[in-house]
Design a protein around this motif. Structure first.
Motif, PDB file in Angstrom:
ATOM      1  N   ALA A 123      48.835  95.162  15.483  1.00 51.58           N
ATOM      2  CA  ALA A 123      49.438  94.238  16.465  1.00 51.58           C
ATOM      3  C   ALA A 123      49.982  92.971  15.820  1.00 51.58           C
ATOM      4  N   GLY A 124      49.438  92.589  14.668  1.00 51.09           N
ATOM      5  CA  GLY A 124      49.893  91.361  14.031  1.00 51.09           C
ATOM      6  C   GLY A 124      48.944  90.916  12.934  1.00 51.09           C
ATOM      7  N   PRO A 125      49.169  89.726  12.347  1.00 50.89           N
ATOM      8  CA  PRO A 125      48.317  89.233  11.253  1.00 50.89           C
ATOM      9  C   PRO A 125      46.869  89.038  11.706  1.00 50.89           C
ATOM     10  N   VAL A 126      45.945  89.318  10.791  1.00 54.96           N
ATOM     11  CA  VAL A 126      44.513  89.130  11.032  1.00 54.96           C
ATOM     12  C   VAL A 126      43.997  88.153   9.989  1.00 54.96           C
ATOM     13  N   GLU A 127      43.133  87.251  10.406  1.00 51.01           N
ATOM     14  CA  GLU A 127      42.591  86.264   9.460  1.00 51.01           C
ATOM     15  C   GLU A 127      41.905  86.960   8.296  1.00 51.01           C
ATOM     16  N   ARG A 128      42.137  86.413   7.117  1.00 43.10           N
ATOM     17  CA  ARG A 128      41.640  87.057   5.903  1.00 43.10           C
ATOM     18  C   ARG A 128      40.122  87.189   5.899  1.00 43.10           C
ATOM     19  N   ASN A 129      39.415  86.157   6.363  1.00 47.92           N
ATOM     20  CA  ASN A 129      37.950  86.230   6.326  1.00 47.92           C
ATOM     21  C   ASN A 129      37.427  87.283   7.303  1.00 47.92           C
ATOM     22  N   THR A 130      38.091  87.470   8.433  1.00 50.10           N
ATOM     23  CA  THR A 130      37.677  88.499   9.391  1.00 50.10           C
ATOM     24  C   THR A 130      37.806  89.882   8.772  1.00 50.10           C
ATOM     25  N   LEU A 131      38.922  90.105   8.116  1.00 52.02           N
ATOM     26  CA  LEU A 131      39.162  91.375   7.434  1.00 52.02           C
ATOM     27  C   LEU A 131      38.187  91.563   6.272  1.00 52.02           C
ATOM     28  N   GLY A 132      37.954  90.495   5.539  1.00 51.41           N
ATOM     29  CA  GLY A 132      37.085  90.567   4.365  1.00 51.41           C
ATOM     30  C   GLY A 132      35.650  90.905   4.706  1.00 51.41           C
ATOM     31  N   HIS A 133      35.144  90.367   5.818  1.00 47.45           N
ATOM     32  CA  HIS A 133      33.757  90.663   6.207  1.00 47.45           C
ATOM     33  C   HIS A 133      33.577  92.157   6.497  1.00 47.45           C
ATOM     34  N   LEU A 134      34.567  92.770   7.094  1.00 44.82           N
ATOM     35  CA  LEU A 134      34.474  94.210   7.374  1.00 44.82           C
ATOM     36  C   LEU A 134      34.435  95.013   6.080  1.00 44.82           C
ATOM     37  N   ILE A 135      35.296  94.664   5.133  1.00 42.34           N
ATOM     38  CA  ILE A 135      35.308  95.378   3.853  1.00 42.34           C
ATOM     39  C   ILE A 135      33.982  95.178   3.121  1.00 42.34           C
TER      40      ILE A 135
ATOM     41  N   PHE B 245      46.339 103.095  11.141  1.00 39.60           N
ATOM     42  CA  PHE B 245      45.425 102.955  10.007  1.00 39.60           C
ATOM     43  C   PHE B 245      46.164 102.620   8.716  1.00 39.60           C
ATOM     44  N   SER B 246      47.441 102.947   8.658  1.00 40.75           N
ATOM     45  CA  SER B 246      48.256 102.478   7.527  1.00 40.75           C
ATOM     46  C   SER B 246      48.383 100.967   7.570  1.00 40.75           C
ATOM     47  N   ALA B 247      48.516 100.420   8.777  1.00 41.22           N
ATOM     48  CA  ALA B 247      48.603  98.960   8.927  1.00 41.22           C
ATOM     49  C   ALA B 247      47.324  98.295   8.437  1.00 41.22           C
ATOM     50  N   PHE B 248      46.204  98.925   8.714  1.00 36.72           N
ATOM     51  CA  PHE B 248      44.910  98.389   8.261  1.00 36.72           C
ATOM     52  C   PHE B 248      44.822  98.382   6.733  1.00 36.72           C
ATOM     53  N   ILE B 249      45.124  99.516   6.109  1.00 35.57           N
ATOM     54  CA  ILE B 249      45.046  99.604   4.649  1.00 35.57           C
ATOM     55  C   ILE B 249      46.037  98.634   4.012  1.00 35.57           C
ATOM     56  N   ARG B 250      47.214  98.555   4.599  1.00 39.18           N
ATOM     57  CA  ARG B 250      48.235  97.649   4.061  1.00 39.18           C
ATOM     58  C   ARG B 250      47.769  96.185   4.143  1.00 39.18           C
ATOM     59  N   ALA B 251      47.137  95.835   5.258  1.00 41.16           N
ATOM     60  CA  ALA B 251      46.650  94.460   5.424  1.00 41.16           C
ATOM     61  C   ALA B 251      45.562  94.140   4.399  1.00 41.16           C
ATOM     62  N   VAL B 252      44.676  95.093   4.139  1.00 44.71           N
ATOM     63  CA  VAL B 252      43.623  94.887   3.141  1.00 44.71           C
ATOM     64  C   VAL B 252      44.237  94.664   1.766  1.00 44.71           C
ATOM     65  N   LYS B 253      45.221  95.468   1.423  1.00 42.15           N
ATOM     66  CA  LYS B 253      45.864  95.342   0.111  1.00 42.15           C
ATOM     67  C   LYS B 253      46.639  94.030  -0.018  1.00 42.15           C
ATOM     68  N   GLU B 254      47.386  93.666   1.029  1.00 39.08           N
ATOM     69  CA  GLU B 254      48.173  92.435   0.964  1.00 39.08           C
ATOM     70  C   GLU B 254      47.292  91.203   0.854  1.00 39.08           C
ATOM     71  N   ALA B 255      46.092  91.286   1.437  1.00 35.24           N
ATOM     72  CA  ALA B 255      45.146  90.165   1.340  1.00 35.24           C
ATOM     73  C   ALA B 255      44.306  90.234   0.073  1.00 35.24           C
ATOM     74  N   GLU B 256      44.556  91.266  -0.745  1.00 40.61           N
ATOM     75  CA  GLU B 256      43.814  91.479  -2.000  1.00 40.61           C
ATOM     76  C   GLU B 256      42.309  91.549  -1.738  1.00 40.61           C
ATOM     77  N   LEU B 257      41.951  92.324  -0.728  1.00 38.31           N
ATOM     78  CA  LEU B 257      40.542  92.445  -0.337  1.00 38.31           C
ATOM     79  C   LEU B 257      39.955  93.819  -0.658  1.00 38.31           C
ATOM     80  N   GLU B 258      40.671  94.636  -1.429  1.00 36.73           N
ATOM     81  CA  GLU B 258      40.176  95.982  -1.733  1.00 36.73           C
ATOM     82  C   GLU B 258      38.770  95.966  -2.328  1.00 36.73           C
TER      83      GLU B 258
END
Length: 491
Positions: free
Chosen positions: A372-384, A416-429
């Motif tokens: 749907a749109g950008p997600v805060e990096r820390n929110t994404l990072g906690h899940l990873i 789910f491509s959007a999810f993986i792409r967001a993780v990579k763009e935020a360098e959170l792999e």
């Protein structure tokens, strides 16, 4: 179809073993016939490579023959290795002592031909030396009962059906199916495994016997959970895991194979839809084959064969994903207990499967946000960080579950491509590897408090800050602690 083409190494091994047999006859007057038995013969006839050479010998134990082989090689200055003895272990369906040693650099097993008789209440047979005909008849299915005579270099089919069944793609028992299964109910699962492995049809009488309640009852009563787990694991690792679970469901064996703890221990009366196992397995394979999704996966987290195995097993026990039961005074996922106790697979496997199930709703929700749109990096990072190294495996499984629930393939892939792409763009792999930029001891010094469990909430806030400020320095983090955390600490 009955012609076997040997490799150069196989030809040399057969020639050497025949010379050993000649030497034994010349020195002891003992005349032996050596045969390669079972799966090697089947696979070679199918044009498949096989390194699983089992030598069956008449009139001598396998261990004695193996000792003769090593003695002969030593006599002729051929490199040898020690002879290992694998003792019989009925709980692992190893009914016969086996000897193993290297012959011309390849491990070869040695056993004697045998006949088997069973007591009514046991699947552990009484074993005696037998003829090739008796040995063939006591095997699980006809295509596994073929022999290759080392002397004549011909395939021998003592059941009279093995070659035809192999040609026509049929799985059947050599003897009366019901009695075969009652003697050793493990053969029911082996029939399913080989039928699914090769995509073969189960012969009608064999299938009818598998449907009888007495056979199911014997499978439940006689077979150790460890042996059930071995067969299920091989089905999951095979080329046709969907067909394997289809057959388990078709013959009404799901509850028997995937044994869950007593319902009395369950926290809630959760409905278990066994048929979902087939659908989720099919959807998992579809996601594993989805090239556009996998093209986005970081190379260091590419799905491995081990990951595939975990995903298929997670699919098989998906019907239990919402159930919780009491285990050792704690709540535990029923799926975890099925894998750990019902299949006796390693605890690491059970933990991984339970974690993958648990992560499905979180990753699915996060993927929708990313779409749907950008997600805060820390929110994404906690899940990873919570998912750890299995975040990609869990993502593939979450996508499969959405596909199972009726979401279109295009929509699932896009989300789910959007999810993986967001993780990579935020360098959170690798976010789960991230260390605190200010350690617990330094934090305690800054705040004038003791180290210990009580400081964990502070460390969590620090990690949240780090995830939100990927370029933040040690000094900036100290400043954050002093200005944002210290004033709110209790005196």
């Amino acid at each position: 179809m009955a012609k076997i083409v040997l490799t150069e190494t196989e030809t040399e091994i057969c020639t050497l073993l025949n010379r050993v047999a000649d030497h034994i006859r010349a020195t002891t007057n003992e005349q032996l016939t050596l045969r390669i038995a079972g799966g090697w013969v089947r696979d070679k006839l199918l044009g498949l490579a096989s390194h699983d050479i089992d030598i069956a010998v008449d009139h001598m134990s396998g261990f004695t023959l193996a000792q003769h082989v090593t003695s002969y090689m030593q006599l002729h200055s051929i490199a040898t290795s020690s002879v290992g003895k694998i003792n019989s272990n009925p709980s692992r369906s190893k009914h016969l002592e086996t000897a193993t040693t290297k012959v011309l650099g390849q491990f070869v097993d040695f056993v004697h031909l045998r006949s088997e008789t069973y007591e009514e209440d046991s699947r552990i047979p009484q074993i005696e030396f037998g003829t090739p005909e008796e040995d063939a008849r006591r095997r699980d299915i006809t295509i596994n009962a073929l022999f290759y005579n080392l002397r004549t270099r011909e395939v021998e089919d003592f059941t009279g059906r093995g070659l035809k069944d192999l040609e026509e793609g049929v799985v059947r028992t050599p003897m009366d199916a019901e009695q075969t299964f009652k003697d050793d109910p493990l053969r029911v699962l082996r029939v399913l495994r080989f039928a699914s492995r090769f995509g073969y049809e189960i012969e009608k009488e064999t299938a009818r016997a598998m449907e009888r309640e007495v056979v199911r009852s014997e499978l439940e009563r006689k077979i150790s959970r460890e042996r059930v787990g071995v067969e299920v694991e091989k089905m999951a690792e095979g080329e046709r895991p969907v067909l394997a679970i289809q057959l388990i469901l078709k013959f009404g064996l799901y509850e028997c194979v995937f044994r869950a703890p007593s319902r009395e221990t369950w926290a809630d009366d959760v409905d278990v839809d066994a048929m979902a196992a087939e659908s989720v397995t099919r959807c998992t394979l579809k996601m594993l084959d989805e090239a556009s999704l996998h093209a986005l996966i970081p190379s260091q987290y590419s799905v491995t064969l081990h990951d595939r195995r975990i995903l298929i097993l997670a699919s098989y026990v998906y019907p239990f994903h919402a159930a919780v039961a009491t285990d050792r005074k704690r709540n535990a996922s029923v799926a975890l207990l099925v894998v750990r106790d019902g299949l006796k697979l390693p605890t690491n496997d059970a933990d991984s499967i339970a974690a993958v199930h648990m992560l499905v709703p979180r990753i699915t929700a996060m993927a929708a946000l990313c779409c749907a749109g950008p997600v805060e990096r820390n929110t994404l990072g906690h899940l990873i960080r919570d998912a750890g190294a299995r975040w990609i495996v869990a993502t593939v499984f979450a996508a499969a579950v959405q596909l199972h629930k009726g979401v279109s393939t295009d929509q699932v892939v896009a989300t789910f491509s959007a999810f993986i792409r967001a993780v990579k763009e935020a360098e959170l792999e690798d976010a789960f590897k991230l260390k605190h930029i200010v350690n617990g001891r330094d934090v305690a010094t800054l705040l004038g408090c003791r180290t210990g469990p009580g400081i964990k909430p502070v460390l969590d806030r620090i990690m949240d800050w780090q995830l939100a400020h990927p370029r933040g320095t040690h000094d900036e983090c100290r400043e954050f602690i002093i200005e944002e955390i210290a004033p709110h600490m209790p005196l």
